[in-house]
Design a protein around this motif. Structure first.
Motif: not given
Length: 542
Positions: A7-13, A142-144
């Motif tokens: 999730t952290g990587q998806a938020i960053t991306r 749900e991140t995106g």
């Protein structure tokens, strides 16, 4: 087989996809998986770590307010969010797109009141109370949608801050790497031709229209100047509207001058403005006044109902009004406006020593440089006494008037505008709210010139207590450090200026150094003339 990411990587991306290149903040246990993802982003995102969560929030605010782009910061939940809450309040009041990314306790414990580390009774509700929008990511998938949804709302219509939280255990949860949606600004409201026609009809019958601009008009300066020239109307502004039409434009009226012109105004055209000056500070309306408002926020037409309301983006609405009035040229009145400005300047020149020091700063600060005010005698006076020549170059906290925002905000302004001069003007009281960020300026080479006017007091409180409470002072006298020695202890080049001329000379040197600089200016306690008669003038006699 698809790649996986946390999730952290998806938020960053997602942040990178939204054009966010800087995140301010302080790492912490709940956030480790996100912090590590920021590290993994390499040169795509710069991380500026601060010495207090409030500093992180204000730096993000300075970044956003000076550019119109998203300023992002990250802090731990609970106390971290609350420490940065003043900056979110400021962003809300000033319509700045500041994004807070934080954590929460473990997902299965939220709302149970077990007393977990950094637990708040309802953090999401707390953040929703001081932002335009706040959401939680409950699962990696749900991140995106959550990030893009929050950013889309932040940027649409009347801008504002947003917040995203994820529980501690969710940040490190892995899932498939998928295409992430990008939040976009909703289309501007279509300009209503009937509203424009009604506004044009009012203006056509007006002999003395006035244009008032606020922060919502930051991108409409050229159109507003063209409208002013077409109507031979004066343009004025208070804080957030400074520089949208340059102070040296022939149609610009300093707001002290505008109050005198106000006596004969028959149509007020508010563009991207709450009309704070006219309704909350001047507190006097000319007889028969008609009001036209152009604002992207339809709620504004309810908060202060105009005779004609045009719900539109400031640039679109102003251009439509120009088109409707085309050919209605008027006699040149710019000499009259110049005389009003000259007369006002001669009167408020008595606000000393503030004006002399502000004049010295203006002489050295390049035309495209940034001036960050503070709640101080200098800051209050700068609202009318410091000329500004471009939008967003005068960075203010808006109606929150929160002490201590200035220096920290200036650091964010400089990060966003590395090639421009940035000067922060603080009082001794406000500066010590965020003095620890001198360390941040040194570590990250943020070359702000901070000027501290030291009158050993909360100057406004001291004046009010002396004048209204017969000298019964409480908590307004301050014992201060040696600011030059203090700055040097942080590794900041520091100077003392004891006159406007010396400040001018030191400031010229300071800007040439291109490194963090602190300048202390001693001021005799209680010696400043009050700027308030010019900000809250006495009502005109009818």
């Amino acid at each position: 087989m698809s790649r996986k990411e946390t999730t952290g990587q998806a938020i960053t991306r997602s942040l990178v996809a939204h054009g966010i290149d800087t995140v301010f903040g302080i790492p912490g246990a709940h956030m480790y998986d996100f912090n590590d993802a920021l590290y993994g982003a390499g040169d795509k995102i710069r991380f500026i770590h601060t010495r207090h969560e409030q500093g992180a929030g204000y730096m993000a605010y300075g970044y956003a307010k000076s550019t119109g782009r998203i300023g992002a910061y990250t802090v731990v939940p609970g106390p971290g969010v609350l420490n940065s809450g003043a900056a979110l309040c400021t962003a809300y009041g000033a319509n700045a797109p500041v994004l807070c990314i934080t954590g929460n306790i473990m997902s299965h414990l939220i709302g149970q009141g077990r007393g977990q580390l950094h637990e708040l009774p309802d953090q999401l509700a707390t953040m929703r109370g001081i932002t335009k929008t706040a959401e939680r990511i409950d699962h990696q998938s749900e991140t995106g949608p959550v990030i893009s949804g929050v950013i889309g709302k932040m940027l649409s219509g009347r801008g504002g801050p947003g917040a995203v939280e994820a529980p501690w255990d969710v940040f490190g949860r892995s899932g498939p790497e998928v295409d992430l949606p990008v939040g976009v600004r909703a289309p501007h409201p279509a300009v209503n031709s009937d509203e424009i026609a009604a506004a044009a009809a009012l203006i056509s019958g007006a002999g003395n229209p006035m244009i008032m601009v606020g922060g919502g008009a930051a991108d409409a300066g050229a159109e507003i100047a063209a409208l002013a020239e077409l109507l031979q109307a004066p343009v004025t502004s208070h804080r957030s509207g400074k520089g949208i039409v340059a102070d040296d434009h022939p149609n610009y009226l300093n707001f002290v001058a505008a109050y005198e012109y106000w006596k004969k105004v028959d149509v007020l055209i508010g563009i991207g403005s709450r009309l704070e000056l006219q309704f909350m500070r001047w507190k006097w309306l000319p007889k028969g006044l008609k009001i036209i408002r152009i604002d992207i926020d339809p709620t504004e037409m309810v908060r202060l109902k105009p005779d004609v309301g045009v719900v539109a983006d400031a640039r679109d609405g102003t251009q439509a009004l120009i088109d409707a009035l085309e050919g209605s040229g008027r006699e040149d009145r710019t000499r009259e406006f110049a005389e009003f400005n000259e007369e006002a300047r001669s009167r408020f020149q008595a606000v000393q020593p503030q004006l002399a020091y502000l004049d010295a700063i203006r002489q050295i600060l390049p035309r495209d440089g940034f001036f960050v005010e503070e709640i101080s005698q200098m800051g209050f006076t700068a609202r009318f006494g410091f000329p500004v020549y471009g939008p967003r170059q005068y960075v203010t906290c808006g109606y929150q008037d929160n002490l201590g925002f200035g220096f920290n905000t200036a650091l964010g302004v400089k990060i966003a505008n590395p090639d421009k001069a940035v000067i922060s003007v603080s009082g001794d009281g406000g500066f010590l709210f965020g003095v620890q960020e001198l360390a941040t300026s040194v570590q990250h080479k943020i070359n702000v010139v901070a000027i501290v006017f030291n009158n050993s007091a909360y100057g406004n409180v001291l004046r009010d207590q002396k004048q209204t409470y017969k000298g019964r002072t409480l908590g307004s006298d301050l014992t201060n450090p040696d600011f030059v020695a203090l700055g040097e202890s942080f590794g900041v080049r520091s100077f003392k200026a004891t006159s406007p001329g010396k400040l001018r000379d030191i400031l010229e040197k300071a800007l040439s150094l291109d490194e963090p600089v602190l300048i202390e200016v001693p001021i005799e306690k209680g010696s400043e003339a009050s700027p308030w008669p010019f900000i809250h003038p006495a009502p005109h006699a009818e």
